[in-house]
Every structure is written in C-alpha cells, then in structure tokens.
Design a protein around this motif. Sequence first.
Motif, PDB file in Angstrom:
ATOM      1  N   MET A   1       0.827  -1.260   0.069  1.00  0.00           N
ATOM      2  CA  MET A   1       0.005  -0.214  -0.170  1.00  0.00           C
ATOM      3  C   MET A   1       0.940   1.394   0.162  1.00  0.00           C
ATOM      4  O   MET A   1       0.480   2.218   0.282  1.00  0.00           O
ATOM      5  CB  MET A   1      -1.080  -0.094   1.177  1.00  0.00           C
TER       6      MET A   1
ATOM      7  N   ILE B   1       0.335   5.089  -1.500  1.00  0.00           N
ATOM      8  CA  ILE B   1      -0.177   6.296  -0.868  1.00  0.00           C
ATOM      9  C   ILE B   1       0.938   7.412  -1.219  1.00  0.00           C
ATOM     10  O   ILE B   1       0.731   8.687  -1.552  1.00  0.00           O
ATOM     11  CB  ILE B   1      -0.227   6.068   0.503  1.00  0.00           C
TER      12      ILE B   1
ATOM     13  N   THR C   1       0.119  10.899  -3.108  1.00  0.00           N
ATOM     14  CA  THR C   1       0.313  12.137  -2.440  1.00  0.00           C
ATOM     15  C   THR C   1       1.304  13.006  -3.130  1.00  0.00           C
ATOM     16  O   THR C   1       1.089  14.274  -3.255  1.00  0.00           O
ATOM     17  CB  THR C   1       0.761  11.752  -0.914  1.00  0.00           C
TER      18      THR C   1
ATOM     19  N   PHE D   1      -6.701   1.191  -3.347  1.00  0.00           N
ATOM     20  CA  PHE D   1      -6.441   1.144  -1.714  1.00  0.00           C
ATOM     21  C   PHE D   1      -7.642   0.307  -1.214  1.00  0.00           C
ATOM     22  O   PHE D   1      -7.064  -0.506  -0.166  1.00  0.00           O
ATOM     23  CB  PHE D   1      -6.440   2.548  -1.283  1.00  0.00           C
TER      24      PHE D   1
ATOM     25  N   THR E   1      -3.124  -0.129  -4.595  1.00  0.00           N
ATOM     26  CA  THR E   1      -3.095   1.314  -4.363  1.00  0.00           C
ATOM     27  C   THR E   1      -2.312   2.179  -5.349  1.00  0.00           C
ATOM     28  O   THR E   1      -2.673   3.103  -6.158  1.00  0.00           O
ATOM     29  CB  THR E   1      -2.563   1.561  -2.932  1.00  0.00           C
TER      30      THR E   1
END
Length: 324
Positions: free
Chosen positions: A56, A59, A63, A94, A231
């Motif tokens: 994951m 992320i 971002t 996700f 994700t």
Amino acid sequence: MHGIVTDTVVAAGISILICVVMGPFVIPLLRRLRAGQSIRDDGPKRHLAKAGTPTMGGIMMITAVLFASLILAGNSLEVLACVLVTVAFGAVGFWDDYIKVVLKRSLGLRAREKLGLQLLISLIFGFILVVVLGRGTEVAVPFTGFSVELGPFYMVLLVLVLISTANAVNLTDGLDGLAAGVTFFVALGYVVISIATSHFSLAVFSGALAGACLGFLIFNHYPARVFMGDTGSMALGGAVAALAAITKSEIALLVIGGLYVLEALSVIVQVLSFQLTGRRVFLMAPLHHHFELKGWSEAKVVLVFWTVSLAFVVLGLLGFRNLG
C-alpha cells in the motif's frame, strides 16, 4: 518553453521530496497496521522471503503527484482531470489492498465490484473529457499522420484504455522496482508528448508522475522496503491512461506502454493456452516471472525490462512525432 521545462523539473523535484519525507513515516505505519504482502506459493521460491513486506506504499506516490501537480498547475482543468483519475483509481486499489492485507480477506474486492468502480470512474472522466474539456472524438493513428473519427464509439475506446492500462500496470507490479521504473520512462515520454501537443500543464503533471516514481524507487528498489500495492499500480495506470486520452495518443500508448502490453498479453496467452490445450506457453505469467524461473536474477529481469520499456517509449515518440 523555458518556463514549462522549469515547472516540470520543479514538479518532479517536489514529488521526489514528498516521497523521501513520507517514506520513513509511512513504512513503519504500514508495519504497525500489519499491512504486509502475502506471497503466492506457486511463484518463484525466493519471493517467499518478501512475505510481510509492507504494501500500500502507493499512497506516497499519489500524495506526491497530487501536491506537486496542484502546486505547479492547479489552475489547469486538464491537470485536475488527471489528478481526479489518478486518485480515484488509486482509491479503488487502496480499498482492494485494505480488504486483503489489513482485514485479512484474501480475495479483496470481487472482480465485478472492482470492474464496476473502474467503469464508473472511466465514464465520469469521459464526460469531463468530451463535454467539459471539449476533446473531440477522433483518435490519432501512430506513424501515419491520420486520425479516425469514432463518434459515440470513442467512449467505448476510452473505457477500454483506462481499465486495461490500470490492470496492465497492476500485472507489471510483480518485482521490486519494476512497475515504478517502467512508469518513470512512460511518464518522461508524456512530458515530451505534452509539450509537443501544447498541453503544457500536462507536462508538469507528467513530471510530477515521473518524480513520484523515482522517489518511490528509493524505497522500492531491490530489496524493496515497501511495495506500492494495488493502491499504487491502479493510480499509475489511471494517470498514464488519462494523459494518453487528453493528448490524443490512446493508440500510441500501445507502443509507449509496450512493456505493460507484453505483461498483460503473457497472462492472456497463458490462460487461453491452458484452457484450450492444457499446456502453458510460459513457465509462469506475467512475463517477468517466466524469466525468473528461467534462472535470471530479479535485478537482471528488472534492468532488462526497464531497458525494453525505454525502447518502447522512444519508438512511440518517433511514431507520435509524425501525427497530424
């Protein structure tokens, strides 16, 4: 032109910096959440040592792309549309990851649920693309200088491009640094295409995407300290497909993202061959696992596949240069 190049480089730098800063915080957090990767028993045996590596980590890339793009080109509707697709596809990934690795339900999202969400995102993006951004429904044919008007059938193509690209990147994400490195080269290609087609704000977005991949590789290169998971791979696929759609390079993406295509085709060929003849064409699919089982080291497979991806990007750019 100088300003666009500068903004693109700055966007890439911001993305790298965000990944570098987030890594030492996100990776321990994922460990505390017990968000560890499970490894297939039928895969290469040396992969069993990777069990429990935090996943994951995509992320971080989402971002980075989000903030770098909004800081440098947040007033562009095209960039906002690309960010929307990136975040939305990343959210689906996700959710799938969360169910599998945090809630410990091995199947994750059901196939029809995942496909339904991807279809919904694609249709929303299609509406924004055609109605809000005013993109026509013609498609450029690489190496010819011609385009084909698809009319209402363009939406069908767009949905196929978005969903197939997202899932192809997901299949490519099977070795340390593979998907991030391949997408880094693809993103660089779209920096060139965006400038060539006067979609200057998209050059900034592409730069942010390239920087996010490079920044993530700091933690994801062999031996990986974190995996991107669905994700990250879904988000990367959505971002690349959105860039292709806005720059009218949907068909050229088959060449530019040729490594994704090879990985996806290897799975399709393997499944069809086994169902029809009971025999497997490859030792294991996707294609990168075939070469691992042939005795190649993981680092060698990744390096060779990166090189092949770069060659596909250059070839795709040569074809795109001749488009009208």
